[in-house]
Design a protein around this motif. Structure first.
Motif, PDB file in Angstrom:
ATOM      1  N   TRP A   4      23.226  50.531  40.921  1.00  0.00           N
ATOM      2  CA  TRP A   4      24.644  50.712  40.669  1.00  0.00           C
ATOM      3  C   TRP A   4      25.470  50.329  42.102  1.00  0.00           C
ATOM      4  CZ3 TRP A   4      28.729  50.220  38.354  1.00  0.00           C
ATOM      5  CH2 TRP A   4      29.954  50.617  38.639  1.00  0.00           C
ATOM      6  N   GLN A 333      24.787  48.935  34.085  1.00  0.00           N
ATOM      7  CA  GLN A 333      25.824  49.597  34.718  1.00  0.00           C
ATOM      8  C   GLN A 333      26.418  48.706  36.099  1.00  0.00           C
ATOM      9  OE1 GLN A 333      25.139  53.055  36.986  1.00  0.00           O
ATOM     10  NE2 GLN A 333      26.710  54.135  36.002  1.00  0.00           N
ATOM     11  N   GLU A 358      28.462  51.904  32.568  1.00  0.00           N
ATOM     12  CA  GLU A 358      27.285  52.526  32.125  1.00  0.00           C
ATOM     13  C   GLU A 358      26.335  51.688  31.536  1.00  0.00           C
ATOM     14  OE1 GLU A 358      28.508  54.991  29.206  1.00  0.00           O
ATOM     15  OE2 GLU A 358      29.712  53.709  28.020  1.00  0.00           O
ATOM     16  N   ASP A 359      25.049  51.850  31.464  1.00  0.00           N
ATOM     17  CA  ASP A 359      24.112  51.150  31.024  1.00  0.00           C
ATOM     18  C   ASP A 359      24.179  50.896  29.371  1.00  0.00           C
ATOM     19  OD1 ASP A 359      22.550  50.290  33.231  1.00  0.00           O
ATOM     20  OD2 ASP A 359      21.459  52.327  33.338  1.00  0.00           O
TER      21      ASP A 359
END
Length: 380
Positions: A4, A333, A358-359
């Motif tokens: 991230w 993400q 977010e994923d």
């Protein structure tokens, strides 16, 4: 987390900011070199001979302060640590607070002596406390300068006393001034002092930077003078949330130096404004196709939402959001999924990447099989 952070750093590199044209106006400056920078963005608003290598005199001490504050923030040093003054520190010439060999004084009081009275003896005492000896401290100064991209700079001492090869530029002074203010905002509690005292009130200090009293919004930062360097200053001031750094080098007199600094600051505050590109409403969630989730939340790089614009443009800003109707899974993400563009009329001022917050994993075979069964049941 590492992925991230990496994605966020990559996104920051994608930020497109229309550069403000430096030196787009003629200012009646008398000093040899000058530069005006906005602190938050680092944008240069005016420049004159900004890369000429010149002697900085006591403006050097900005780097001395930066390394000292770095040590405090890292826990290697504390404001209430006591420093025993060496013969070397006590023997410094030029501006000083008359420290005596063997005298004990706190780091906090030494910072006050450097920021207010520009004490060379105090600067050397701090350098020795941080690095043990001044030679190692000067090595740290030059390493820190290289890390900031101060390519015009070579330090020989922590004071700015005249020494062969001790040079920097208006551009580089602005860089280290910005670093000090952004990384260590507490330094303002020292640089804004007009008068104070040390040694339990028995020795008075008066700020060498007269703009602290005479310029509205002044926050610092450091003056300097030697016969060969002339009159120098890194003058900082903040108004309406925008802080400017005005660097002047090789001024003819203290008054002319200060007049040049004020001219730079006045120009910056009158012509420019600091604005945020962030939209007033939260970004919508974006639909995801063939994913384990139906939507993914969106975000913006937190440190890339500020721009310096001309005040005439600031009155009519628009924000344009460009997003696809949906995203195919998988989504990572930090992945860029769109753009936010800050516009003034037909002029694009800034483009910021919109990121997945977010994923969103791709739909598994089992999930797809279950969905197909559901479709078959309902179809029947």
């Amino acid at each position: 987390m590492k992925k991230w952070i990496g994605a966020l750093l990559a996104a920051l590199c994608m930020v497109t900011l229309l550069p403000v044209q430096a030196a787009a106006v003629e200012l009646p400056l008398t000093s040899r070199a000058a530069l005006l920078m906005e602190k938050t963005t680092g944008q240069i608003l005016f420049a004159q001979n900004e890369h000429e290598k010149l002697e900085p005199a006591s403006v050097t001490k900005i780097m001395t302060l930066l390394l000292t504050m770095d040590a405090i923030d890292s826990g290697a040093l504390a404001y209430d640590d006591v420093v025993t003054v060496s013969a070397n520190a006590a023997g410094m010439g030029g501006s000083q607070v008359w420290l005596a060999e063997g005298e004990q004084i706190t780091v906090e009081e030494l910072l006050k002596c450097v920021c207010v009275s520009s004490g060379n003896d105090a600067a050397v005492a701090l350098a020795e406390k941080v690095a043990g000896v001044t030679e190692l401290f000067v090595e740290q100064m030059n390493n820190r300068a290289r890390g900031l991209g101060m390519d015009d700079t070579h330090f020989v001492n922590p004071t700015g006393l005249t020494a062969e090869g001790h040079v920097t530029s208006a551009h580089d002074i602005a860089l280290m001034s910005r670093e000090l203010l952004t990384k260590h905002p507490d330094i303002r509690s020292f640089t804004t002092i007009w008068t104070d005292s040390i040694r339990n009130g028995t020795f008075d200090l008066a700020n060498t930077n007269k703009l602290i009293r005479r310029y509205d919004g002044a926050t610092g930062l450091k003056t300097g003078y030697t016969a060969s360097a002339g009159y120098c200053i890194s003058a900082t001031a903040e108004r309406e949330g925008m802080e400017l750094i005005a660097v002047v080098m090789k001024g003819e007199t203290a008054d002319k130096r200060n007049a040049d600094a004020k001219a730079l600051l006045n120009y910056g505050f009158s012509a420019y404004a600091l604005v945020s590109a962030a939209p007033e409403e939260p970004l919508p969630a974006l639909p995801v196709t063939m994913g384990e989730v139906d939507t993914v939340a969106l975000t913006l790089p937190p440190d890339a939402l500020t721009a310096v614009v001309e005040k005439a443009q600031a009155a009519a800003l628009e924000r344009r959001i460009d997003l696809p109707e949906s995203l195919p899974a998988p989504v990572r993400q930090g992945q860029q999924v769109g753009t936010l563009t800050l516009c003034s009329g037909d002029t694009e001022l800034m483009t910021v990447p919109i990121l997945a917050a977010e994923d969103a994993a791709g739909r598994s075979w089992g999930r797809m099989f279950t969905d197909l069964l559901k479709m078959a049941v309902f179809a029947g």
